[in-house]
Design a protein around this motif. Structure first.
Motif, PDB file in Angstrom:
ATOM      1  N   SER A  65       8.537 -20.660  12.711  1.00  8.01           N
ATOM      2  CA  SER A  65       9.623 -20.369  13.401  1.00  8.01           C
ATOM      3  C   SER A  65       9.109 -19.319  14.176  1.00  8.01           C
ATOM      4  O   SER A  65       7.913 -19.222  14.798  1.00  8.01           O
ATOM      5  CB  SER A  65       9.751 -19.536  12.219  1.00  8.01           C
ATOM      6  N   ALA A  66      10.132 -17.607  14.668  1.00  6.30           N
ATOM      7  CA  ALA A  66       9.448 -16.881  15.970  1.00  6.30           C
ATOM      8  C   ALA A  66       8.576 -16.518  14.629  1.00  6.30           C
ATOM      9  O   ALA A  66       8.239 -15.773  13.493  1.00  6.30           O
ATOM     10  CB  ALA A  66      10.244 -16.017  15.481  1.00  6.30           C
ATOM     11  N   LEU A  67       7.120 -15.583  15.216  1.00  5.90           N
ATOM     12  CA  LEU A  67       6.157 -15.313  14.253  1.00  5.90           C
ATOM     13  C   LEU A  67       6.291 -13.988  14.029  1.00  5.90           C
ATOM     14  O   LEU A  67       6.577 -12.967  14.820  1.00  5.90           O
ATOM     15  CB  LEU A  67       4.994 -15.592  16.179  1.00  5.90           C
ATOM     16  N   ALA A  68       6.166 -13.770  13.215  1.00  7.35           N
ATOM     17  CA  ALA A  68       6.614 -12.377  12.474  1.00  7.35           C
ATOM     18  C   ALA A  68       5.900 -12.109  11.717  1.00  7.35           C
ATOM     19  O   ALA A  68       4.528 -13.234  10.918  1.00  7.35           O
ATOM     20  CB  ALA A  68       7.880 -12.709  12.020  1.00  7.35           C
ATOM     21  N   VAL A 220      -5.242  -2.510  18.086  1.00  5.79           N
ATOM     22  CA  VAL A 220      -4.094  -1.527  18.707  1.00  5.79           C
ATOM     23  C   VAL A 220      -2.737  -2.460  19.030  1.00  5.79           C
ATOM     24  O   VAL A 220      -1.735  -2.035  18.293  1.00  5.79           O
ATOM     25  CB  VAL A 220      -4.341  -0.481  19.204  1.00  5.79           C
ATOM     26  N   GLY A 221      -2.459  -2.639  20.047  1.00  4.95           N
ATOM     27  CA  GLY A 221      -1.539  -3.904  19.962  1.00  4.95           C
ATOM     28  C   GLY A 221      -0.551  -4.817  18.952  1.00  4.95           C
ATOM     29  O   GLY A 221       0.667  -4.457  19.215  1.00  4.95           O
ATOM     30  N   LEU A 222      -1.624  -5.128  18.419  1.00  5.98           N
ATOM     31  CA  LEU A 222      -0.939  -5.559  16.905  1.00  5.98           C
ATOM     32  C   LEU A 222      -0.506  -5.037  15.711  1.00  5.98           C
ATOM     33  O   LEU A 222       0.765  -4.984  15.463  1.00  5.98           O
ATOM     34  CB  LEU A 222      -1.977  -6.766  16.641  1.00  5.98           C
ATOM     35  N   LEU A 223      -1.543  -3.851  15.593  1.00  5.67           N
ATOM     36  CA  LEU A 223      -0.897  -3.112  14.901  1.00  5.67           C
ATOM     37  C   LEU A 223       0.273  -2.331  15.135  1.00  5.67           C
ATOM     38  O   LEU A 223       1.312  -2.226  14.233  1.00  5.67           O
ATOM     39  CB  LEU A 223      -2.050  -2.267  14.513  1.00  5.67           C
ATOM     40  N   VAL A 224       0.253  -1.599  16.484  1.00  5.13           N
ATOM     41  CA  VAL A 224       1.777  -1.075  16.931  1.00  5.13           C
ATOM     42  C   VAL A 224       3.131  -2.556  16.619  1.00  5.13           C
ATOM     43  O   VAL A 224       3.902  -1.920  16.191  1.00  5.13           O
ATOM     44  CB  VAL A 224       1.228  -0.659  18.138  1.00  5.13           C
ATOM     45  N   TRP A 225       2.710  -3.692  17.293  1.00  2.74           N
ATOM     46  CA  TRP A 225       3.636  -4.573  17.291  1.00  2.74           C
ATOM     47  C   TRP A 225       4.632  -4.848  15.747  1.00  2.74           C
ATOM     48  O   TRP A 225       5.722  -4.834  15.554  1.00  2.74           O
ATOM     49  CB  TRP A 225       3.693  -5.732  17.884  1.00  2.74           C
ATOM     50  N   ILE A 226       3.469  -4.727  15.154  1.00  2.18           N
ATOM     51  CA  ILE A 226       3.610  -5.094  12.986  1.00  2.18           C
ATOM     52  C   ILE A 226       4.600  -3.622  12.684  1.00  2.18           C
ATOM     53  O   ILE A 226       5.483  -3.541  12.160  1.00  2.18           O
ATOM     54  CB  ILE A 226       2.773  -4.548  11.946  1.00  2.18           C
ATOM     55  N   GLY A 227       3.697  -2.498  13.255  1.00  2.48           N
ATOM     56  CA  GLY A 227       4.895  -1.317  12.573  1.00  2.48           C
ATOM     57  C   GLY A 227       4.324  -1.235  11.750  1.00  2.48           C
ATOM     58  O   GLY A 227       3.488  -0.927  10.724  1.00  2.48           O
ATOM     59  N   ASP A 228       5.970  -0.597  10.877  1.00  6.08           N
ATOM     60  CA  ASP A 228       5.214  -0.078   9.282  1.00  6.08           C
ATOM     61  C   ASP A 228       5.978  -1.760   8.347  1.00  6.08           C
ATOM     62  O   ASP A 228       6.396  -1.593   6.945  1.00  6.08           O
ATOM     63  CB  ASP A 228       6.440   1.117   8.989  1.00  6.08           C
ATOM     64  N   ARG A 229       6.170  -2.665   8.689  1.00  7.44           N
ATOM     65  CA  ARG A 229       6.416  -3.870   8.069  1.00  7.44           C
ATOM     66  C   ARG A 229       5.161  -4.672   6.888  1.00  7.44           C
ATOM     67  O   ARG A 229       4.323  -4.346   7.434  1.00  7.44           O
ATOM     68  CB  ARG A 229       7.040  -4.809   8.797  1.00  7.44           C
ATOM     69  N   PRO A 230       5.302  -4.476   6.103  1.00  8.30           N
ATOM     70  CA  PRO A 230       4.102  -5.113   5.876  1.00  8.30           C
ATOM     71  C   PRO A 230       3.912  -6.384   5.858  1.00  8.30           C
ATOM     72  O   PRO A 230       4.274  -6.919   6.335  1.00  8.30           O
ATOM     73  CB  PRO A 230       4.887  -5.620   4.237  1.00  8.30           C
ATOM     74  N   GLY A 234      -2.640  -4.525   6.932  1.00 11.49           N
ATOM     75  CA  GLY A 234      -2.263  -3.067   6.632  1.00 11.49           C
ATOM     76  C   GLY A 234      -1.752  -2.833   5.028  1.00 11.49           C
ATOM     77  O   GLY A 234      -2.709  -3.181   4.345  1.00 11.49           O
ATOM     78  N   SER A 235      -0.692  -2.886   4.849  1.00 10.27           N
ATOM     79  CA  SER A 235      -0.349  -2.388   2.784  1.00 10.27           C
ATOM     80  C   SER A 235      -0.692  -3.513   2.521  1.00 10.27           C
ATOM     81  O   SER A 235      -1.076  -3.171   0.917  1.00 10.27           O
ATOM     82  CB  SER A 235       1.040  -1.968   3.320  1.00 10.27           C
ATOM     83  N   GLN A 236      -1.150  -4.521   2.183  1.00 15.06           N
ATOM     84  CA  GLN A 236      -1.306  -5.938   1.578  1.00 15.06           C
ATOM     85  C   GLN A 236      -2.659  -5.894   1.852  1.00 15.06           C
ATOM     86  O   GLN A 236      -3.391  -7.087   1.097  1.00 15.06           O
ATOM     87  CB  GLN A 236      -0.468  -7.571   2.311  1.00 15.06           C
ATOM     88  N   SER A 237      -3.656  -5.442   2.812  1.00 14.37           N
ATOM     89  CA  SER A 237      -5.102  -5.698   3.142  1.00 14.37           C
ATOM     90  C   SER A 237      -5.718  -5.161   1.748  1.00 14.37           C
ATOM     91  O   SER A 237      -7.629  -5.784   1.504  1.00 14.37           O
ATOM     92  CB  SER A 237      -5.184  -4.980   4.165  1.00 14.37           C
ATOM     93  N   GLY A 238      -5.401  -4.773   0.721  1.00 16.11           N
ATOM     94  CA  GLY A 238      -6.163  -4.354  -0.420  1.00 16.11           C
ATOM     95  C   GLY A 238      -5.965  -4.889  -2.133  1.00 16.11           C
ATOM     96  O   GLY A 238      -6.664  -4.713  -2.510  1.00 16.11           O
ATOM     97  N   THR A 239      -4.588  -5.206  -1.403  1.00 16.17           N
ATOM     98  CA  THR A 239      -4.564  -6.607  -2.821  1.00 16.17           C
ATOM     99  C   THR A 239      -5.754  -7.626  -3.517  1.00 16.17           C
ATOM    100  O   THR A 239      -5.335  -7.413  -4.665  1.00 16.17           O
ATOM    101  CB  THR A 239      -2.859  -6.891  -2.556  1.00 16.17           C
ATOM    102  N   ALA A 240      -6.270  -7.511  -2.423  1.00 18.43           N
ATOM    103  CA  ALA A 240      -7.037  -8.570  -2.961  1.00 18.43           C
ATOM    104  C   ALA A 240      -8.361  -8.704  -3.581  1.00 18.43           C
ATOM    105  O   ALA A 240      -8.625  -8.432  -4.633  1.00 18.43           O
ATOM    106  CB  ALA A 240      -8.159  -9.635  -1.580  1.00 18.43           C
ATOM    107  N   LEU A 241      -8.448  -7.139  -3.943  1.00 14.07           N
ATOM    108  CA  LEU A 241      -9.346  -6.313  -4.311  1.00 14.07           C
ATOM    109  C   LEU A 241      -8.616  -6.914  -6.254  1.00 14.07           C
ATOM    110  O   LEU A 241      -9.434  -6.209  -7.467  1.00 14.07           O
ATOM    111  CB  LEU A 241     -10.045  -5.065  -4.577  1.00 14.07           C
ATOM    112  N   TYR A 242      -7.090  -6.668  -5.820  1.00 12.95           N
ATOM    113  CA  TYR A 242      -6.858  -6.950  -7.362  1.00 12.95           C
ATOM    114  C   TYR A 242      -7.272  -8.161  -8.469  1.00 12.95           C
ATOM    115  O   TYR A 242      -7.910  -7.452  -9.488  1.00 12.95           O
ATOM    116  CB  TYR A 242      -5.677  -6.825  -7.578  1.00 12.95           C
ATOM    117  N   GLY A 243      -7.256  -9.022  -7.801  1.00 13.29           N
ATOM    118  CA  GLY A 243      -7.675  -9.974  -8.645  1.00 13.29           C
ATOM    119  C   GLY A 243      -9.136 -10.269  -9.061  1.00 13.29           C
ATOM    120  O   GLY A 243      -9.553 -10.213 -10.356  1.00 13.29           O
TER     121      GLY A 243
END
Length: 511
Positions: A65-68, A220-230, A234-243
Motif C-alpha cells: 500500500s501507500a507507505l504510511a 528529521v525529514g522522516l519525523l516531519v513527514w510523520i508529524g503527530d501520527r502514531p 514516536g508515541s509508541q517507541s516506549g511501549t516495548a518496556l511494558y512487556g
C-alpha cells in the motif's frame, strides 16, 4: 596491428595482477563459495521463503500500500519489499538478504586486511557471517533483521579503516545509520555513539558536520513527514518496556495511580508468560487504546514505576535474558523455546495442526505479497531439509562469538605490555585510537544487544547486529594479544619522522 600489440602487454599485466590478488585471497574466496552453496541449498529446500507469523504479513501489507506510519512496525523494510515487488516472488527478497550477509562477511575481511591482520585471522572473523545457522535462517525469513544488520554494521565498518575516515566515509556512515534507524529505531543510541566516537577521534569539524548531516537530514525529514501520527518512531517507541515490566510487576505491593494500575497483568506472579512481548500482543481488552498517545503513555508510566520500585527484580530478569545471548542453548521458558525453534531450519514446514504452537517456520506463498501456506496435517521433509535441520541445530555460534569477542576485547583493553630495556615499543602513540575502536565495537555490538533486552525482550535474532562487530573486535584483540613487540630496541628516529603504524593493535595496547 601496433595498437593491438601495445594493448596486449597491458591486458596481460592486468590479468597477472588479478590472478595475484585471487591467489593471495584464495582463503576468503573458498569460504565465500561455500557460503553461496549453503544459501543456494536453503533456496532450493525452502522455496520461496520462511514466514514469521505476526510480522511478515504486516510488512508485506505495508509494502503493498501507500507507505504510511505504523504504530508497531518501522518503514525501512517495507521500502526494500516495495523495490523488490516487481520480481513477483518472495524468492527475490531472500536472495537479496542472503547477498547482504555475503557482502557483510566480505566487508569484515577487507576491513581487517586493511588493519594489517593476517589473512587466516581475517577469514576466521568472516566465517560466522557465512556459516552460522541463525544468519542463514534469518536471512531466509521475510523479516527486516538482515537488512538492519547490514546497514548497522556497515555504518560502523566505514569508520574503522586505517587512518582518519574520509569525508565520503563519514557521510556514508551517517546515511547508513539513519537507514538502520528507519529500519529499526533501536539504532538511535548507536547513531549518537558514532558521533561521540568521531568527536573523540578529533576528525575535524568538516567530517563531524558531514556525519551529522548524513544522519540528521533523513532523521528529521522522516519525523516531519510523520508529524503527530502514531508511529514506532514516536508515541509508541516506549511501549516495548511494558512487556519487560509486566513479567515482574508485583502489583499488590506497588504504589500506582488508578490509571497505571489498569495496566497490571491479569495472571499472578509465577504464572505469567516468559516472553515479554506476549503481554503486549495478548493484552486484555481494557488496554486496546495503546495505539493512542494517552494509552501508550499509560503503559510507559506503568513500566517506569515497576522498574523504579522493583529495581532488583528488573536487573535480575534483564541479566538472565542478556546472558542467553552469550550462553548457547540457555533455557528461558517454554515460549522462548518455541521462539528458538522458529529460528532453526525445519525438517519440514509445519502443518496446520502446529498452527496454535507457531514454532517451526511456516512457508511463504510463491506469489509476492501472499500470506503463509500450510501443508497437510502430516508434512514430510526431504533428505536435504533433514540435513539442513541438523546443521541448524548444531552450528549456532552467535553466542560463542559474542562471548569471545567481549572477553578478548576486555583483555586487550586491560593488558599492558612491559617496556623492552626501558623503551616503549614503536607505534604506541596510536594507543588511544585503537582502544577507542575496541570500546566502540563493544558498546555498539554486545552493548546494544543488552540494551535491547533491557528495554524490550530477548530474541535470538536481535543479537545478529552484534555478530560482525564482535567478530571484528575478537580478531583485533587476538592480534594484539598474540603479536608481541620485538626484543630489539627500535632504530632511533626523530619523533616527527617516526613511521606511523595506525593499523597495529599490538602497538596500540602496549605501554
Amino acid at each position: 596491428m601496433g595498437a593491438a600489440s601495445s594493448r596486449s602487454p597491458k591486458i596481460t599485466a592486468a590479468r597477472r595482477r588479478v590472478g595475484g590478488v585471487l591467489r593471495r585471497h584464495a582463503g576468503i574466496g573458498v569460504l565465500l563459495g561455500l557460503g553461496v552453496l549453503l544459501r543456494a541449498l536453503f533456496m532450493i529446500a525452502y522455496r520461496p521463503a520462511f514466514w514469521f507469523h505476526g510480522d511478515s504479513g504486516v510488512y508485506l501489507n505495508l509494502a503493498g500500500s501507500a507507505l504510511a506510519p505504523h504504530p508497531t512496525r518501522p518503514l525501512g523494510y517495507p521500502v526494500l519489499l516495495k523495490l523488490l515487488a516487481p520480481a513477483g516472488t518472495h524468492l527475490a527478497v531472500v536472495a537479496a538478504q542472503h547477498l547482504l550477509s555475503l557482502l557483510l562477511a566480505l566487508a569484515v575481511y577487507v576491513l581487517l586486511q586493511r588493519r594489517g591482520l593476517s589473512r587466516r585471522l581475517c577469514c576466521l572473523a568472516a566465517a560466522p557471517l557465512l556459516f552460522d545457522s541463525l544468519v542463514l535462517t534469518t536471512g531466509h525469513y521475510l523479516l527486516p533483521d538482515m537488512l538492519f544488520t547490514a546497514l548497522f554494521a556497515g555504518a560502523v565498518v566505514l569508520l574503522l579503516g586505517p587512518g582518519t575516515p574520509s569525508q565520503p566515509a563519514v557521510v556514508g556512515a551517517g546515511l547508513l545509520i539513519a537507514a538502520a534507524w528507519i529500519t529499526k529505531p533501536t539504532a538511535l543510541p548507536v547513531a549518537l555513539l558514532l558521533g561521540l566516537y568521531l568527536l573523540a577521534r578529533r576528525v575535524g569539524w568538516r567530517r563531524l558536520v558531514g556525519y551529522a548531516l548524513g544522519f540528521t537530514v533523513p532523521y528529521v525529514g522522516l519525523l516531519v513527514w510523520i508529524g503527530d501520527r502514531p508511529s514506532v518512531y514516536g508515541s509508541q517507541s516506549g511501549t516495548a518496556l511494558y512487556g519487560r515490566a509486566a513479567i515482574i510487576a508485583d502489583c499488590d505491593r506497588l504504589r500506582l495511580t488508578d490509571r497505571e494500575r489498569v495496566a497490571c497483568p491479569d495472571q499472578p506472579l509465577g504464572q505469567r508468560w516468559d516472553r515479554a512481548d506476549a503481554f503486549f500482543w495478548r493484552r486484555p481488552a481494557r488496554l486496546d487504546d495503546v495505539y493512542t498517545e494517552a494509552g501508550a503513555q499509560r503503559l510507559v508510566d506503568f513500566a517506569v514505576e515497576v522498574v523504579r520500585q522493583q529495581p532488583l527484580d528488573y536487573l535480575r530478569i534483564v541479566g538472565k535474558e542478556s546472558a542467553a545471548h552469550f550462553v548457547p542453548r540457555m533455557y528461558l521458558g517454554p515460549m522462548n523455546e518455541c521462539l528458538r525453534e522458529r529460528l532453526v531450519p525445519p525438517a519440514a514446514f509445519r502443518g496446520t495442526e502446529r498452527l496454535p504452537d507457531r514454532c517451526p517456520p511456516a512457508q511463504g506463498s510463491a506469489n509476492f505479497g501472499g500470506g503463509a501456506t500450510w501443508p497437510g496435517t502430516a508434512p514430510e521433509g526431504t533428505a536435504l531439509t533433514e540435513g539442513l535441520h541438523r546443521y541448524g541445530e548444531l552450528l549456532r555460534v552467535v553466542p560463542i562469538v559474542l562471548l569471545v569477542g567481549v572477553l578478548l576485547t576486555l583483555a586487550a583493553l586491560v593488558v599492558r605490555r612491559r617496556r623492552v630495556d626501558g623503551i616503549r615499543p614503536p607505534g604506541v602513540r596510536v594507543d588511544g585510537r585503537v582502544r577507542l575502536d575496541l570500546v566502540l565495537l563493544l558498546l555498539a555490538g554486545p552493548g546494544l544487544t543488552v540494551l535491547t533486552v533491557a528495554v524490550g525482550m530477548y530474541e535470538p535474532r536481535y543479537a545478529l547486529p552484534a555478530l560482525p562487530l564482535s567478530a571484528i573486535a575478537a580478531a583485533m584483540a587476538w592480534h594484539g594479544l598474540t603479536n608481541r613487540p620485538s626484543d630489539t630496541p627500535p632504530v632511533t628516529i626523530p619523533a616527527t619522522r617516526e613511521p606511523e603504524r595506525r593499523d597495529s593493535l599490538s602497538a596500540a595496547i602496549s605501554r
